[in-house]
Scaffold this motif. Structure first.
Motif, PDB file in Angstrom:
ATOM      1  N   GLY A 184      39.222  45.478  50.820  1.00 48.81           N
ATOM      2  CA  GLY A 184      38.635  44.508  49.909  1.00 48.81           C
ATOM      3  C   GLY A 184      39.714  43.927  49.009  1.00 48.81           C
ATOM      4  O   GLY A 184      40.900  44.256  49.136  1.00 48.81           O
ATOM      5  N   ILE A 185      39.296  43.072  48.086  1.00 46.51           N
ATOM      6  CA  ILE A 185      40.258  42.364  47.243  1.00 46.51           C
ATOM      7  C   ILE A 185      40.643  43.291  46.090  1.00 46.51           C
ATOM      8  O   ILE A 185      40.143  43.178  44.973  1.00 46.51           O
ATOM      9  CB  ILE A 185      39.653  41.048  46.728  1.00 46.51           C
ATOM     10  N   ALA A 186      41.487  44.251  46.384  1.00 47.69           N
ATOM     11  CA  ALA A 186      41.823  45.289  45.405  1.00 47.69           C
ATOM     12  C   ALA A 186      43.211  45.822  45.760  1.00 47.69           C
ATOM     13  O   ALA A 186      43.350  46.912  46.300  1.00 47.69           O
ATOM     14  CB  ALA A 186      40.774  46.389  45.442  1.00 47.69           C
ATOM     15  N   PHE A 211      50.422  38.997  45.478  1.00 45.14           N
ATOM     16  CA  PHE A 211      49.555  40.162  45.288  1.00 45.14           C
ATOM     17  C   PHE A 211      50.209  41.419  45.850  1.00 45.14           C
ATOM     18  O   PHE A 211      49.843  42.537  45.494  1.00 45.14           O
ATOM     19  CB  PHE A 211      48.184  39.891  45.919  1.00 45.14           C
ATOM     20  N   ARG A 262      50.962  41.918  41.667  1.00 46.01           N
ATOM     21  CA  ARG A 262      49.630  42.451  41.430  1.00 46.01           C
ATOM     22  C   ARG A 262      49.564  43.979  41.550  1.00 46.01           C
ATOM     23  O   ARG A 262      48.669  44.612  41.008  1.00 46.01           O
ATOM     24  CB  ARG A 262      48.647  41.801  42.392  1.00 46.01           C
ATOM     25  N   THR A 290      49.416  29.759  41.837  1.00 43.72           N
ATOM     26  CA  THR A 290      48.989  31.156  41.658  1.00 43.72           C
ATOM     27  C   THR A 290      49.380  32.018  42.856  1.00 43.72           C
ATOM     28  O   THR A 290      49.445  33.237  42.751  1.00 43.72           O
ATOM     29  CB  THR A 290      47.452  31.252  41.501  1.00 43.72           C
ATOM     30  N   HIS A 291      49.608  31.362  43.990  1.00 44.63           N
ATOM     31  CA  HIS A 291      49.862  32.093  45.243  1.00 44.63           C
ATOM     32  C   HIS A 291      51.318  31.959  45.709  1.00 44.63           C
ATOM     33  O   HIS A 291      51.624  32.293  46.843  1.00 44.63           O
ATOM     34  CB  HIS A 291      48.959  31.551  46.352  1.00 44.63           C
ATOM     35  N   SER A 328      44.261  33.998  40.934  1.00 43.78           N
ATOM     36  CA  SER A 328      44.539  35.376  41.281  1.00 43.78           C
ATOM     37  C   SER A 328      43.260  36.122  40.919  1.00 43.78           C
ATOM     38  O   SER A 328      42.957  36.337  39.738  1.00 43.78           O
ATOM     39  CB  SER A 328      45.734  35.895  40.483  1.00 43.78           C
ATOM     40  N   LEU A 329      42.486  36.475  41.934  1.00 41.89           N
ATOM     41  CA  LEU A 329      41.126  36.965  41.716  1.00 41.89           C
ATOM     42  C   LEU A 329      41.090  38.166  40.769  1.00 41.89           C
ATOM     43  O   LEU A 329      41.963  39.028  40.813  1.00 41.89           O
ATOM     44  CB  LEU A 329      40.477  37.319  43.056  1.00 41.89           C
ATOM     45  N   GLY A 330      40.083  38.182  39.941  1.00 43.07           N
ATOM     46  CA  GLY A 330      39.905  39.278  38.998  1.00 43.07           C
ATOM     47  C   GLY A 330      40.406  38.934  37.603  1.00 43.07           C
ATOM     48  O   GLY A 330      39.819  39.358  36.600  1.00 43.07           O
ATOM     49  N   GLN A 331      41.469  38.147  37.529  1.00 41.43           N
ATOM     50  CA  GLN A 331      42.102  37.920  36.230  1.00 41.43           C
ATOM     51  C   GLN A 331      41.239  37.107  35.271  1.00 41.43           C
ATOM     52  O   GLN A 331      41.328  37.273  34.054  1.00 41.43           O
ATOM     53  CB  GLN A 331      43.467  37.255  36.408  1.00 41.43           C
ATOM     54  N   GLU A 371      35.456  38.983  44.854  1.00 43.45           N
ATOM     55  CA  GLU A 371      36.400  39.121  43.749  1.00 43.45           C
ATOM     56  C   GLU A 371      36.163  40.406  42.959  1.00 43.45           C
ATOM     57  O   GLU A 371      37.100  41.024  42.445  1.00 43.45           O
ATOM     58  CB  GLU A 371      36.252  37.907  42.819  1.00 43.45           C
ATOM     59  N   ASN A 394      35.663  43.176  43.842  1.00 39.10           N
ATOM     60  CA  ASN A 394      36.386  44.344  44.378  1.00 39.10           C
ATOM     61  C   ASN A 394      37.515  44.748  43.432  1.00 39.10           C
ATOM     62  O   ASN A 394      37.926  45.916  43.412  1.00 39.10           O
ATOM     63  CB  ASN A 394      37.047  44.028  45.727  1.00 39.10           C
ATOM     64  N   GLU A 395      38.050  43.772  42.721  1.00 39.65           N
ATOM     65  CA  GLU A 395      39.193  44.041  41.849  1.00 39.65           C
ATOM     66  C   GLU A 395      38.799  44.981  40.715  1.00 39.65           C
ATOM     67  O   GLU A 395      37.827  44.737  39.989  1.00 39.65           O
ATOM     68  CB  GLU A 395      39.734  42.738  41.233  1.00 39.65           C
ATOM     69  N   GLN A 409      40.112  45.242  37.907  1.00 39.74           N
ATOM     70  CA  GLN A 409      40.178  44.539  36.621  1.00 39.74           C
ATOM     71  C   GLN A 409      38.804  44.008  36.208  1.00 39.74           C
ATOM     72  O   GLN A 409      38.471  43.997  35.011  1.00 39.74           O
ATOM     73  CB  GLN A 409      41.184  43.382  36.695  1.00 39.74           C
TER      74      GLN A 409
END
Ligand SMILES: Cc1ncc(C[n+]2csc(CCOP(=O)(O)OP(=O)(O)O)c2C)c(N)n1
Lengths: 318, 277
Positions: A59-61, A87, A91, A124-125, B119-122, B151, B153-154, B156
């Motif tokens: 997942g996105i983590a 990331f 990240r 951002t990327h 940047s997902l979560g932020q 998102e 999942n983060e 944060q």
């Protein structure tokens, strides 16, 4: 090692080669485990055979993913983790640094879309600082991938190397430089072209630009050597020093901020042997756009290399 | 909701979807699925709930929006253009060299974008900070935070959630776009979030679930005033909502539609919009 560079783009995309090679490594080595952060679809690993329980979508983590990978390293696995470059560096840096490097765990981190290759995902990327971060991690290995044969060979080597390995690679095509099946010696740069007047030390997408630049310079009567340094850490100090002494003019070329990347690394090992110039991103954030526009915008083209070499030669009194 | 208001918001939601489609048509690709799923909540926010003024985008007392799933920029841009923050024609510059409308929301580029995300979560913590700051300053305004169900999942996001409830940041409204999908597919297959409403309640929120593509339900939910407990609204939505072909496409996170696909979708949206009047 045979150089097959002819300036043409490979028909294979890095992303497909990544997916294919990771899949092969999973079936060849039962200790390989592959973790991703919701970007399997971006490197063609989403369709790995369902039987394997060693391809894990976290997942996105990203920070959690790196921590899990480091834990798996401690119990005998060889984790390969993937996400986009920002990331895979910023990240999860503390996790890579402490759970990985400091704690003595071994992981291979793949950060895709370095620098301007992040194109339409925008600022951002678009990591211009990932190399700087990994350089500051004691014992880390950093490779900026040049072409498909290098990617395949280094992925195969990386899984068995101790410590933290960071692979910086795009997802699109690159110009093929090396013969299929080439073997790369980590920490040893490759001289792609000889030259007595100056040496361009490049990595990643800038190798192709450096080769184009050397051709243009040659037409102007300047013979520039081109070195594909690819391992930014540990840097091939001996080679850098040798070409500095030989030519007296060193120009680096990288798809990264000039702070903390290849230019800094090269400057760190030189002690007045040569005048130096750089082609790198000035201290700036990324932005959105097509790659050719971004290379122009951030000064990452063959033309910029040509001008920088000429300007450096002038300063060297040549 | 008054019938006139309801009609106005329905029209706005269509116009936002048309705007999104035009942006993506002009560029040739983009994050269409997650943009379409939030068109309705944006219609209610910018068409009714949020107190903000396109002539004063930096006014400190304005209500603020943080679209933490920053890749849904195209949806927010459409809403902002329709509200008058910049010209509608500018939507066609999405992701073009030198644009003010990058794929992900950027407060330094786009008038009306209250926070940079991507940047997902932020965006979650940023929204907490904005709301907390407004509260300390005694400003009577709210911050609305749109978070993706992938998102979330983060870690944060959960740190920010814990803080929101523990510090009673009740001028912040969490809106979770539960469209059940993320980039690689269904959230339940990638990292199952189980019941989001229960999770937020357990974290100390007043949490409830609504149909997040139903304007009336959204409107009712957003008119709720928070007590001590901050509000978290789980928006039950459909990724790609409003364009059948996009809804039915499995990989609809980012798509590269042909111009004729976009034209077909636009024609349908325009037809449905005029049928409303
Ligand atoms: C920290 C971070 N990791 C990964 C990404 C890449 N990415 C962009 S969108 C996305 C999926 C988002 O899913 P969700 O939040 O559910 O959004 P939606 O489905 O509503 O579009 C991913 C993985 C990112 N932008 N930021």
């Amino acid at each position: 090692m045979n150089i097959v560079y002819n300036g043409e783009m490979d028909t294979r995309l890095f992303k497909n080669v990544l997916g294919q090679t990771i899949s092969e490594l999973l079936s060849e080595d039962e200790n390989v485990v592959y973790l991703d952060a919701d970007l399997m679809g971006c490197i063609g690993t989403a369709k790995l055979p369902k039987e394997t329980n060693r391809a894990i979508n976290c997942g996105i983590a990203e920070a959690n993913m790196v921590g899990i990978a480091c834990g798996m390293s401690a119990v005998g696995f060889k984790p390969i983790v993937h996400t986009f470059g920002p990331f895979a560096s910023r990240r999860c840096y503390d996790q890579v640094f402490l759970s990985g490097g400091y704690a003595g765990n071994s992981i291979t981190v793949i950060g895709t879309d370095p620098g301007v290759t992040a194109t339409f995902n925008g600022g951002t990327h678009m990591p211009f600082e990932d190399v700087a971060l990994y350089r500051a991690l004691p014992g880390a290995t950093i490779v900026d991938i040049t072409d498909v044969p290098m990617l395949v060979d280094f992925l195969r080597q990386a899984k068995d190397l101790p410590g933290v390995k960071y692979i910086r690679v795009g997802r699109k095509a690159s110009a093929q430089v090396y013969e299929e099946g080439s073997h790369f010696e980590l920490g040893k740069g490759n001289v792609l072209r000889e030259g007595r007047d100056a040496a361009v030390i490049a990595c990643g997408i800038m190798v192709h630009e450096a080769m184009k630049a050397a051709q243009i310079l040659s037409q102007d009567g300047i013979e520039a050597a081109v070195i594909d340094i690819f391992t930014i850490k540990p840097l091939d100090e001996a080679l850098v020093k040798a070409y500095a002494r030989k030519t007296g003019a060193i120009v680096t070329a990288e798809n990264h901020n000039k702070i903390g990347g290849l230019y800094s690394a090269v400057k760190d090992v030189l002690d007045g042997e040569a005048k130096t110039g750089y082609v790198a991103v000035e201290d700036k954030f990324g932005e959105v756009g097509p790659q050719d526009y971004l290379q122009e915008r951030f000064g990452l083209t063959a033309e910029h290399i040509v001008n920088t070499v000429k300007e450096t030669l002038k300063r060297a009194g040549k | 909701m008054l019938p006139e208001k309801k009609l106005e918001l329905r029209k706005l939601a269509y116009k936002i979807r048309i705007g999104i489609t035009e942006e993506i048509k002009a560029r040739g690709f983009g994050h269409i699925g997650g943009s379409l799923s939030i068109a309705d909540v944006l219609a209610v926010l910018y068409g009714d709930v949020m107190r903000c003024d396109p002539k004063k985008p930096g006014m400190p007392e304005r209500d603020k929006l943080v679209c933490s799933k920053g890749h849904a920029g195209p949806a927010v841009y459409a809403a902002l253009a329709l509200k008058g923050y910049f010209s509608y024609d500018e939507l066609k510059t999405l992701n073009q060299p030198g644009t003010n409308l990058p794929s992900h929301c950027d407060r330094r580029k786009t008038p009306g974008i209250d926070m940079t995300t991507g940047s997902l979560g932020q965006g979650t913590s940023l929204a907490v900070g904005m709301a907390l700051g407004d509260k300390i300053k005694g400003r009577d305004c709210r911050t609305f935070l749109i978070v993706g169900d992938g998102e979330i999942n983060e870690g944060q996001a959960w740190e920010a959630a814990m803080f929101t409830a523990a510090k009673k940041v009740n001028n912040l409204v969490w809106l979770i776009d539960n469209n059940k999908k993320q980039l690689d597919g269904y959230t339940k297959d990638i990292l199952d979030t189980f019941n989001l409403e229960d999770k937020f309640r357990a974290f100390g929120f007043e949490a409830f679930t609504i149909d997040g593509n139903d304007l009336e339900q959204i409107s009712t939910a957003l008119s709720k005033k928070a007590g001590d407990k901050p509000i978290a609204i789980v928006l039950d939505t459909v990724k790609g909502k409003g364009i059948k072909e996009v809804e039915e496409t499995a990989a609809n996170h980012s798509m590269t539609p042909k111009p004729e696909d976009c034209d077909r979708w636009l024609e349908q949206l325009h037809k449905e919009l005029s049928a409303l009047a």
